[in-house]
Design an enzyme around this catalytic site. Structure first.
Site, PDB file in Angstrom:
ATOM      1  N   HIS A   1     -27.596  31.411 -16.124  1.00 51.85           N
ATOM      2  CA  HIS A   1     -28.058  32.111 -16.607  1.00 51.85           C
ATOM      3  C   HIS A   1     -29.118  30.735 -17.714  1.00 51.85           C
ATOM      4  O   HIS A   1     -28.176  29.729 -18.151  1.00 51.85           O
ATOM      5  CB  HIS A   1     -27.581  32.871 -18.306  1.00 51.85           C
ATOM      6  CG  HIS A   1     -29.105  33.934 -19.003  1.00 51.85           C
ATOM      7  ND1 HIS A   1     -29.159  33.364 -19.872  1.00 51.85           N
ATOM      8  CD2 HIS A   1     -29.314  34.863 -18.436  1.00 51.85           C
ATOM      9  CE1 HIS A   1     -30.061  34.097 -20.076  1.00 51.85           C
ATOM     10  NE2 HIS A   1     -29.831  34.600 -19.804  1.00 51.85           N
TER      11      HIS A   1
ATOM     12  N   ASP B   1     -19.554  30.590 -20.460  1.00 54.78           N
ATOM     13  CA  ASP B   1     -20.522  31.473 -20.851  1.00 54.78           C
ATOM     14  C   ASP B   1     -19.696  32.782 -20.176  1.00 54.78           C
ATOM     15  O   ASP B   1     -19.615  32.615 -19.243  1.00 54.78           O
ATOM     16  CB  ASP B   1     -22.065  30.780 -19.757  1.00 54.78           C
ATOM     17  CG  ASP B   1     -22.667  32.108 -20.190  1.00 54.78           C
ATOM     18  OD1 ASP B   1     -22.431  33.001 -20.636  1.00 54.78           O
ATOM     19  OD2 ASP B   1     -23.575  31.884 -20.193  1.00 54.78           O
TER      20      ASP B   1
ATOM     21  N   GLN C   1     -21.296  37.819 -19.864  1.00 55.55           N
ATOM     22  CA  GLN C   1     -20.963  38.838 -18.837  1.00 55.55           C
ATOM     23  C   GLN C   1     -19.255  38.536 -19.035  1.00 55.55           C
ATOM     24  O   GLN C   1     -18.829  40.140 -19.739  1.00 55.55           O
ATOM     25  CB  GLN C   1     -21.515  39.299 -17.955  1.00 55.55           C
ATOM     26  CG  GLN C   1     -22.565  38.260 -17.102  1.00 55.55           C
ATOM     27  CD  GLN C   1     -23.963  40.206 -18.199  1.00 55.55           C
ATOM     28  OE1 GLN C   1     -23.267  40.879 -18.235  1.00 55.55           O
ATOM     29  NE2 GLN C   1     -25.027  39.527 -18.268  1.00 55.55           N
TER      30      GLN C   1
ATOM     31  N   LYS D   1     -24.192  42.680 -26.007  1.00 48.09           N
ATOM     32  CA  LYS D   1     -23.193  43.023 -24.161  1.00 48.09           C
ATOM     33  C   LYS D   1     -22.499  42.922 -24.428  1.00 48.09           C
ATOM     34  O   LYS D   1     -21.676  43.687 -23.436  1.00 48.09           O
ATOM     35  CB  LYS D   1     -24.121  41.573 -23.507  1.00 48.09           C
ATOM     36  CG  LYS D   1     -25.329  40.849 -23.420  1.00 48.09           C
ATOM     37  CD  LYS D   1     -24.988  39.449 -22.474  1.00 48.09           C
ATOM     38  CE  LYS D   1     -26.621  39.456 -22.161  1.00 48.09           C
ATOM     39  NZ  LYS D   1     -27.691  39.832 -21.904  1.00 48.09           N
TER      40      LYS D   1
ATOM     41  N   CYS E   1     -33.159  35.837 -15.137  1.00 45.09           N
ATOM     42  CA  CYS E   1     -33.155  34.555 -15.972  1.00 45.09           C
ATOM     43  C   CYS E   1     -32.325  34.038 -15.192  1.00 45.09           C
ATOM     44  O   CYS E   1     -31.173  33.258 -15.710  1.00 45.09           O
ATOM     45  CB  CYS E   1     -32.504  34.831 -17.355  1.00 45.09           C
ATOM     46  SG  CYS E   1     -33.891  35.819 -18.875  1.00 45.09           S
TER      47      CYS E   1
HETATM   48  C1  LIG Z   1     -24.565  35.143 -18.233  1.00 44.70           C
HETATM   49  C2  LIG Z   1     -25.118  35.027 -19.464  1.00 44.70           C
HETATM   50  N1  LIG Z   1     -25.541  33.840 -20.073  1.00 44.70           N
HETATM   51  C3  LIG Z   1     -26.805  34.364 -21.603  1.00 44.70           C
HETATM   52  C4  LIG Z   1     -26.652  35.083 -21.803  1.00 44.70           C
HETATM   53  C5  LIG Z   1     -27.667  35.029 -23.368  1.00 44.70           C
HETATM   54  O1  LIG Z   1     -27.416  36.147 -24.137  1.00 44.70           O
HETATM   55  P1  LIG Z   1     -28.841  36.380 -25.052  1.00 44.70           P
HETATM   56  O2  LIG Z   1     -30.201  36.810 -24.336  1.00 44.70           O
HETATM   57  O3  LIG Z   1     -27.549  37.493 -25.603  1.00 44.70           O
HETATM   58  O4  LIG Z   1     -27.838  34.734 -25.530  1.00 44.70           O
HETATM   59  C6  LIG Z   1     -27.336  35.911 -20.650  1.00 44.70           C
HETATM   60  C7  LIG Z   1     -27.772  37.233 -20.993  1.00 44.70           C
HETATM   61  O5  LIG Z   1     -28.260  37.490 -20.185  1.00 44.70           O
HETATM   62  C8  LIG Z   1     -26.532  36.111 -19.382  1.00 44.70           C
HETATM   63  O6  LIG Z   1     -26.339  36.955 -18.949  1.00 44.70           O
END
Ligand SMILES: Cc1ncc(COP(=O)(O)O)c(C=O)c1O
Length: 405
Positions: free
Chosen positions: A117, A195, A198, A221, A362
Site C-alpha cells: 500500500h 504491515d 488487513q 479496518k 493506493c
Molecule cells: C495494507 C494496508 N496498509 C496500510 C493502509 C493504511 O491504513 P490507514 O489509512 O488506516 O492508515 C491500508 C489502508 O487501506 C492498507 O490496506
C-alpha cells in the site's frame, strides 16, 4: 458464524443504508457494541487521561490502559508496553520511519515489495530522501504473488537494513508467506516491519511467534473506530526509536534548556490521545474474539472462491490476483470488465446500493506491474455474504449492456 447472521449486530444494516457494502478493506462497518462503547466513554468517562487527580480522569486512564492490554493480548505482544497508540497504520509507519532515521547510514537499503500500500512505500521514500538511502522492491508474479526467489535474491545481494512487507495485500488479497519472510530477513540481518492493516482483521497474528520487529494496523479496518491504530514494537526496538512528535504527555521533564522523554510507549504518544476511540477499539477486540479465527478465514476465503466462480462465468470479466490461477487469496477480489471502466462500474453498482472500490487502491506499483491502471475491488467483512456477490454479478450484466456489449 460470520455471514448474514451477524448483520443484526451491525446497525449499518438495520438503521443505516445497508445494502451490499463491499469496501471493508477501506473501512469496516462497526458493530453496535463498539458504537455503544464510544458513546459510553464520552458520556460517562470523558476526562483527559493521565492528567487529572480526580476520579473521572483516573477512570478514563484506567480504561485507556485496559484497552492497551486487550490489544497486546490480541496480537500476542509480551506486554502492553510494546503497544503504542497512533492514528492508524499510516501514522505507525511514519513513526518508525522518522524515529529510526539515526539508525540508517547513507547508501543503506530498505527492501519493500510490489504488493505494498502507498503508506508502506511513501514514508520510506521520504526517509530515503532525508538520509540518502536506496529503496528496492521485491517483484511479484503475474498473478500477484510475492516472487520469493526475487525476494531472496535481493536480500542476499542488497543486504537491506530494513524490510517492510504487508501480511495481506489490500489490492489483490494476496497472503504473503510472512513467517518465512520475517525469518529470512532477520537471518540476513534486517529489521522487519509487517504491515498488518488487513492481516490483523482477516488472518490474525501472534507477533512473538512471528518474531517481527514492528507490526502496524488501524482500528477502523477491524470493526473499531477511525482515528486510532497501533504500532507494536519489540521492546528493544521501541527503546531505540527517537520520538516522532513532541508535546505534553511524552516527557519526563521540560526545562528551558531541554526536555527528557517519558518511558515507552508514552514517549510516542504526544498530546491528548484518542482515548475514547482507543477504549472502543478494546471493544472491537472483544467483539472479534467472539469468532474463531478459523471461522473468519473460512468465511472470507469461501467468499473469494464463490466470487471467482461467479465472475469467471461472466463474459468480459478478467480476474486479477492469485485466485485467478487457483492460488490462495483472502478477503479481496479484484477484477476488470472489458469496455466498462472501473469507475463507471462503481457508479452503476452504487445505484443498486452496492459499494465497491474502483481505482488503484493506493497500490499503484502493484497495478502497474500487472499492466492495469485500475480495477474493481470487492472486499469482504464478517457481514459479507453470497447475496452481495450475486448483486455484483447483476450489476456487471447491466453495465455491459449499457456500454454496448
Ligand atoms: C495494507 C494496508 N496498509 C496500510 C493502509 C493504511 O491504513 P490507514 O489509512 O488506516 O492508515 C491500508 C489502508 O487501506 C492498507 O490496506
Amino acid at each position: 458464524m460470520p455471514g448474514e447472521s451477524v448483520r443484526p449486530l451491525f446497525p449499518f444494516f438495520s438503521e443505516g443504508p445497508g445494502g451490499s457494502y463491499l469496501d471493508s478493506a477501506a473501512t469496516t462497518q462497526k458493530p453496535k457494541v463498539v458504537l455503544d462503547e464510544l458513546l459510553r466513554v464520552l458520556v460517562h468517562h470523558n476526562a483527559n487521561v493521565h492528567r487529572g487527580a480526580y476520579r473521572l480522569s483516573a477512570e478514563a486512564s484506567e480504561l485507556y490502559d485496559q484497552a492497551r492490554m486487550k490489544v497486546a493480548k490480541m496480537i500476542g505482544a509480551p506486554s502492553e508496553r510494546s503497544i503504542v497508540f497512533v492514528r492508524g497504520a499510516t501514522e505507525a509507519i511514519n513513526l518508525v520511519a522518522y524515529g529510526s532515521e539515526q539508525l540508517f547510514n547513507p547508501g543503506d537499503t530498505i527492501l519493500l515489495t510490489l504488493l505494498e500500500h502507498h503508506s508502506n512505500i511513501v514514508p520510506w521514500q521520504l526517509l530515503a530522501k532525508r538520509r540518502g538511502l536506496k529503496i528496492a522492491f521485491a517483484d511479484i508474479t503475474d498473478d500477484g504473488r510475492l516472487d520469493m526467489d526475487d525476494f531472496r535474491e535481493k536480500l542476499t545481494s542488497l543486504k537491506p537494513k530494513l524490510v517492510a512487507v504487508t501480511q495481506l495485500a489490500n489490492s489483490l488479497g494476496t497472503v504473503t508467506p510472512i513467517a518465512e519472510i520475517v525469518s529470512l530477513a532477520q537471518q540476513a540481518g534486517a529489521q522487519v516491519l509487517v504491515d498488518g492493516a488487513q492481516g490483523v482483521t482477516h488472518l490474525g497474528v501472534d507477533v512473538q511467534a512471528l518474531g517481527c520487529d514492528y507490526y502496524v494496523f488501524s482500528g477502523h479496518k477491524m470493526y473499531g473506530p477511525t482515528g486510532i491504530g497501533v504500532l507494536y514494537g519489540r521492546p528493544e526496538r521501541l527503546e531505540a526509536l527517537q520520538p516522532f512528535q513532541g508535546g505534553g504527555d511524552m516527557i519526563s521533564y521540560v526545562s528551558v534548556e531541554g526536555s527528557g522523554w517519558a518511558e515507552v510507549p508514552q514517549r510516542f504518544e504526544a498530546g491528548t490521545p484518542a482515548f475514547p476511540e482507543a477504549i472502543a477499539l478494546g471493544a472491537a477486540v472483544d467483539f472479534l474474539s467472539r469468532f474463531e479465527r478459523s471461522e473468519i478465514i473460512l468465511h472470507e476465503s469461501s467468499l473469494v472462491a464463490e466470487a471467482c466462480e461467479l465472475l469467471r462465468g461472466e463474459q468480459g470479466v478478467v480476474l486479477h490476483g492469485p485466485a485467478s490461477r487457483g492460488e490462495k487469496q483472502l478477503a479481496v477480489v479484484s477484477f476488470s470488465i472489458d469496455s466498462v471502466h472501473p469507475h463507471d462500474f462503481a457508479t452503476i453498482a452504487d445505484t443498486h446500493n452496492i459499494q465497491v472500490r474502483a481505482g488503484n487502491h493506493c497500490a499503484m506499483p502493484t497495478l502497474r506491474r500487472l499492466g492495469v491502471q485500475a480495477t474493481v475491488r470487492l472486499s469482504f467483512g464478517l457481514y459479507s455474504c453470497r447475496q452481495d456477490l450475486v448483486a455484483v454479478r447483476e450489476a456487471i450484466r447491466e453495465a455491459r449492456q449499457l456500454f454496448g456489449r
